[in-house]
Design a protein around this motif. Structure first.
Motif, PDB file in Angstrom:
ATOM      1  N   LEU A   1      64.055  42.073 -19.251  1.00 43.58           N
ATOM      2  CA  LEU A   1      65.049  42.753 -20.084  1.00 43.58           C
ATOM      3  C   LEU A   1      65.258  44.144 -19.506  1.00 43.58           C
ATOM      4  CD1 LEU A   1      66.716  43.532 -22.631  1.00 43.58           C
ATOM      5  CD2 LEU A   1      64.537  44.026 -23.762  1.00 43.58           C
ATOM      6  N   VAL A   2      66.523  44.542 -19.332  1.00 44.11           N
ATOM      7  CA  VAL A   2      66.831  45.884 -18.829  1.00 44.11           C
ATOM      8  C   VAL A   2      67.630  46.642 -19.887  1.00 44.11           C
ATOM      9  CG1 VAL A   2      67.905  47.242 -17.011  1.00 44.11           C
ATOM     10  CG2 VAL A   2      66.861  45.036 -16.447  1.00 44.11           C
ATOM     11  N   PHE A   3      67.079  47.756 -20.334  1.00 45.55           N
ATOM     12  CA  PHE A   3      67.796  48.652 -21.232  1.00 45.55           C
ATOM     13  C   PHE A   3      68.665  49.558 -20.368  1.00 45.55           C
ATOM     14  CE2 PHE A   3      63.793  47.865 -23.634  1.00 45.55           C
ATOM     15  CZ  PHE A   3      64.337  47.295 -24.777  1.00 45.55           C
ATOM     16  N   CYS A   4      69.968  49.366 -20.410  1.00 42.92           N
ATOM     17  CA  CYS A   4      70.875  50.143 -19.576  1.00 42.92           C
ATOM     18  C   CYS A   4      72.284  50.067 -20.166  1.00 42.92           C
ATOM     19  CB  CYS A   4      70.865  49.624 -18.139  1.00 42.92           C
ATOM     20  SG  CYS A   4      71.319  47.873 -17.990  1.00 42.92           S
ATOM     21  N   LYS A   5      73.204  50.770 -19.548  1.00 48.89           N
ATOM     22  CA  LYS A   5      74.592  50.731 -20.011  1.00 48.89           C
ATOM     23  C   LYS A   5      75.542  50.923 -18.835  1.00 48.89           C
ATOM     24  CE  LYS A   5      74.088  55.550 -21.537  1.00 48.89           C
ATOM     25  NZ  LYS A   5      74.117  56.449 -22.722  1.00 48.89           N
ATOM     26  N   GLY A   6      76.828  50.716 -19.114  1.00 48.18           N
ATOM     27  CA  GLY A   6      77.831  50.885 -18.069  1.00 48.18           C
ATOM     28  C   GLY A   6      77.684  49.868 -16.959  1.00 48.18           C
ATOM     29  N   GLU A   7      77.934  50.319 -15.731  1.00 50.66           N
ATOM     30  CA  GLU A   7      77.898  49.412 -14.581  1.00 50.66           C
ATOM     31  C   GLU A   7      76.506  48.881 -14.282  1.00 50.66           C
ATOM     32  OE1 GLU A   7      77.544  52.866 -11.127  1.00 50.66           O
ATOM     33  OE2 GLU A   7      79.467  51.884 -11.485  1.00 50.66           O
ATOM     34  N   LYS A   8      75.474  49.538 -14.824  1.00 49.14           N
ATOM     35  CA  LYS A   8      74.103  49.099 -14.585  1.00 49.14           C
ATOM     36  C   LYS A   8      73.835  47.732 -15.234  1.00 49.14           C
ATOM     37  CE  LYS A   8      72.498  52.607 -12.233  1.00 49.14           C
ATOM     38  NZ  LYS A   8      72.000  52.460 -10.844  1.00 49.14           N
ATOM     39  N   VAL A   9      74.595  47.406 -16.263  1.00 48.43           N
ATOM     40  CA  VAL A   9      74.398  46.119 -16.949  1.00 48.43           C
ATOM     41  C   VAL A   9      74.667  44.963 -15.992  1.00 48.43           C
ATOM     42  CG1 VAL A   9      75.198  44.616 -18.811  1.00 48.43           C
ATOM     43  CG2 VAL A   9      74.942  47.074 -19.221  1.00 48.43           C
ATOM     44  N   GLN A  10      75.819  44.987 -15.341  1.00 54.06           N
ATOM     45  CA  GLN A  10      76.153  43.915 -14.407  1.00 54.06           C
ATOM     46  C   GLN A  10      75.237  43.934 -13.200  1.00 54.06           C
ATOM     47  OE1 GLN A  10      78.460  41.554 -15.311  1.00 54.06           O
ATOM     48  NE2 GLN A  10      77.457  40.456 -13.618  1.00 54.06           N
ATOM     49  N   GLU A  11      74.837  45.130 -12.768  1.00 55.65           N
ATOM     50  CA  GLU A  11      73.917  45.263 -11.632  1.00 55.65           C
ATOM     51  C   GLU A  11      72.593  44.568 -11.940  1.00 55.65           C
ATOM     52  OE1 GLU A  11      71.436  48.871  -9.475  1.00 55.65           O
ATOM     53  OE2 GLU A  11      73.456  49.307 -10.212  1.00 55.65           O
ATOM     54  N   ALA A  12      72.109  44.768 -13.165  1.00 58.25           N
ATOM     55  CA  ALA A  12      70.844  44.144 -13.569  1.00 58.25           C
ATOM     56  C   ALA A  12      70.976  42.630 -13.669  1.00 58.25           C
ATOM     57  CB  ALA A  12      70.381  44.722 -14.900  1.00 58.25           C
ATOM     58  N   LEU A  13      72.067  42.158 -14.250  1.00 61.90           N
ATOM     59  CA  LEU A  13      72.275  40.718 -14.393  1.00 61.90           C
ATOM     60  C   LEU A  13      72.442  40.043 -13.035  1.00 61.90           C
ATOM     61  CD1 LEU A  13      74.673  40.714 -17.480  1.00 61.90           C
ATOM     62  CD2 LEU A  13      72.260  40.062 -17.452  1.00 61.90           C
ATOM     63  N   ASP A  14      73.163  40.703 -12.131  1.00 63.41           N
ATOM     64  CA  ASP A  14      73.351  40.144 -10.788  1.00 63.41           C
ATOM     65  C   ASP A  14      72.022  40.038 -10.041  1.00 63.41           C
ATOM     66  OD1 ASP A  14      76.047  39.945 -11.224  1.00 63.41           O
ATOM     67  OD2 ASP A  14      76.590  41.759 -10.100  1.00 63.41           O
ATOM     68  N   ALA A  15      71.096  40.944 -10.359  1.00 63.50           N
ATOM     69  CA  ALA A  15      69.786  40.932  -9.694  1.00 63.50           C
ATOM     70  C   ALA A  15      68.850  39.887 -10.276  1.00 63.50           C
ATOM     71  CB  ALA A  15      69.140  42.312  -9.784  1.00 63.50           C
ATOM     72  N   GLY A  16      69.254  39.298 -11.404  1.00 65.74           N
ATOM     73  CA  GLY A  16      68.434  38.237 -11.991  1.00 65.74           C
ATOM     74  C   GLY A  16      67.825  38.548 -13.338  1.00 65.74           C
ATOM     75  N   ALA A  17      68.190  39.680 -13.949  1.00 64.62           N
ATOM     76  CA  ALA A  17      67.666  39.999 -15.280  1.00 64.62           C
ATOM     77  C   ALA A  17      68.136  38.950 -16.283  1.00 64.62           C
ATOM     78  CB  ALA A  17      68.123  41.386 -15.714  1.00 64.62           C
ATOM     79  N   ALA A  18      67.267  38.585 -17.201  1.00 63.30           N
ATOM     80  CA  ALA A  18      67.643  37.619 -18.237  1.00 63.30           C
ATOM     81  C   ALA A  18      68.534  38.272 -19.284  1.00 63.30           C
ATOM     82  CB  ALA A  18      66.390  37.044 -18.891  1.00 63.30           C
TER      83      ALA A  18
ATOM     84  N   VAL B   1      58.928  41.302 -19.611  1.00 64.06           N
ATOM     85  CA  VAL B   1      58.784  42.666 -19.103  1.00 64.06           C
ATOM     86  C   VAL B   1      60.084  43.420 -19.351  1.00 64.06           C
ATOM     87  CG1 VAL B   1      59.480  41.976 -16.777  1.00 64.06           C
ATOM     88  CG2 VAL B   1      58.156  44.053 -17.076  1.00 64.06           C
ATOM     89  N   ALA B   2      59.978  44.714 -19.634  1.00 70.08           N
ATOM     90  CA  ALA B   2      61.156  45.529 -19.909  1.00 70.08           C
ATOM     91  C   ALA B   2      61.303  46.638 -18.876  1.00 70.08           C
ATOM     92  CB  ALA B   2      61.068  46.135 -21.312  1.00 70.08           C
ATOM     93  N   VAL B   3      62.548  46.879 -18.493  1.00 68.39           N
ATOM     94  CA  VAL B   3      62.911  47.956 -17.572  1.00 68.39           C
ATOM     95  C   VAL B   3      63.930  48.829 -18.290  1.00 68.39           C
ATOM     96  CG1 VAL B   3      64.035  48.492 -15.365  1.00 68.39           C
ATOM     97  CG2 VAL B   3      62.501  46.518 -15.545  1.00 68.39           C
ATOM     98  N   ALA B   4      63.955  50.120 -17.983  1.00 63.34           N
ATOM     99  CA  ALA B   4      64.944  51.007 -18.586  1.00 63.34           C
ATOM    100  C   ALA B   4      65.421  52.033 -17.572  1.00 63.34           C
ATOM    101  CB  ALA B   4      64.356  51.723 -19.801  1.00 63.34           C
ATOM    102  N   THR B   5      66.689  52.376 -17.641  1.00 64.77           N
ATOM    103  CA  THR B   5      67.181  53.486 -16.837  1.00 64.77           C
ATOM    104  C   THR B   5      66.746  54.776 -17.533  1.00 64.77           C
ATOM    105  OG1 THR B   5      69.288  53.330 -18.015  1.00 64.77           O
ATOM    106  CG2 THR B   5      69.143  52.244 -15.859  1.00 64.77           C
ATOM    107  N   PRO B   6      66.566  55.861 -16.777  1.00 65.63           N
ATOM    108  CA  PRO B   6      66.078  57.119 -17.367  1.00 65.63           C
ATOM    109  C   PRO B   6      66.908  57.614 -18.540  1.00 65.63           C
ATOM    110  CG  PRO B   6      65.951  57.234 -14.979  1.00 65.63           C
ATOM    111  CD  PRO B   6      66.690  55.963 -15.304  1.00 65.63           C
ATOM    112  N   ASP B   7      68.247  57.417 -18.478  1.00 69.02           N
ATOM    113  CA  ASP B   7      69.105  57.916 -19.552  1.00 69.02           C
ATOM    114  C   ASP B   7      68.935  57.137 -20.853  1.00 69.02           C
ATOM    115  OD1 ASP B   7      70.269  55.691 -18.235  1.00 69.02           O
ATOM    116  OD2 ASP B   7      72.231  56.189 -19.040  1.00 69.02           O
ATOM    117  N   MET B   8      68.256  55.990 -20.800  1.00 63.57           N
ATOM    118  CA  MET B   8      68.047  55.182 -22.009  1.00 63.57           C
ATOM    119  C   MET B   8      66.726  55.473 -22.701  1.00 63.57           C
ATOM    120  SD  MET B   8      70.726  53.293 -22.458  1.00 63.57           S
ATOM    121  CE  MET B   8      70.076  52.159 -23.672  1.00 63.57           C
ATOM    122  N   MET B   9      65.841  56.223 -22.045  1.00 59.40           N
ATOM    123  CA  MET B   9      64.490  56.374 -22.571  1.00 59.40           C
ATOM    124  C   MET B   9      64.416  57.146 -23.889  1.00 59.40           C
ATOM    125  SD  MET B   9      62.394  54.523 -21.096  1.00 59.40           S
ATOM    126  CE  MET B   9      60.900  55.164 -21.853  1.00 59.40           C
ATOM    127  N   LYS B  10      65.387  58.003 -24.148  1.00 63.33           N
ATOM    128  CA  LYS B  10      65.395  58.714 -25.430  1.00 63.33           C
ATOM    129  C   LYS B  10      65.452  57.725 -26.588  1.00 63.33           C
ATOM    130  CE  LYS B  10      67.911  62.178 -28.124  1.00 63.33           C
ATOM    131  NZ  LYS B  10      69.083  63.096 -28.171  1.00 63.33           N
TER     132      LYS B  10
END
Length: 225
Positions: free
Chosen positions: A72-89, A108-117
């Protein structure tokens, strides 16, 4: 500690007071298997650490032995498609509310720095399960594609406990012996690199391996190998 009959029979096959090279130790552990399931093989590495110090990092074993992880990747914007293309569920900021509601269908969870708040507010949920993203383990990063790719290849976290001992799964009893040896040697190399600057010999105090149910075998480890 009391052990069962099968454990005692397995332990009697070898001299477990001696130390063995990695290949011999692996063969012994595999030969002593007695459970009716494919036991996990674990390494136990005792470190000499200063008070309140620890060792924590991640590595990718050359030979995988677990099923593919759901990331799982906590992200937004263009990072969403980037994560899915890389194989994120799963990927997106909407998953913060889902997790807050009790959803935990990921490994397992991943987050971009701007999402950590916002992700930080999930500490009571993710922290209890050991799923909180952490920059020390590479799960808080702007490079979500790389993080997802490595996690799907089997990137694994290891850390020393309060007693200074690393306990980590390194393979299965059914694995090819050479592949198991490669995994253990990779781990020992990575841990050896964590030796603090100025630390005298003896950072790694002892190494042993064992299967889930079987007795441990001491490994003859020498620093710098």
């Amino acid at each position: 500690m009391k052990h069962g009959k099968k454990y005692k029979i397995a332990a009697a096959k070898f001299d477990l007071s001696k130390k063995y090279d990695v290949a011999s130790a692996c063969k012994m552990v595999q030969d002593m298997k007695f459970a009716n399931f494919d036991e996990t093989i674990e390494a136990h590495i005792s470190l000499r650490l200063e008070k309140n110090a620890t060792v924590r990092d991640t590595l990718v074993f050359p030979n995988q032995f677990r099923g593919e992880k759901k990331v799982l990747v906590f992200c937004k914007g263009e990072k969403v498609q980037e994560a899915l293309d890389a194989g994120a569920a799963f990927a997106g900021e909407e998953y913060i509310e889902k997790v807050k509601g009790g959803w935990l269908d990921f490994d397992v969870a991943v987050a971009t720095p701007d999402m950590m708040k916002d992700v930080g507010r999930l500490g009571m949920v993710l922290g209890r399960k050991g799923l909180m993203p952490n920059p020390k383990t590479g799960t808080v990063t702007p490079n979500v594609a790389q993080a997802v790719a490595e996690l799907k290849k089997g990137r694994t976290e290891y850390r020393a406990d309060k007693a200074g001992i690393i306990h980590i799964a390194v393979g299965k009893c059914s694995m090819d012996g050479e592949k198991l040896v490669q995994n253990i040697n990779t781990l020992l190399t990575e841990v050896g690199r964590k030796k603090p600057a100025g630390c005298a010999a003896g950072f790694v105090q002892s190494v042993s391996i064992s299967s889930s149910m079987g007795p441990g075998v001491w490994v003859d480890y020498k620093e710098g190998e």
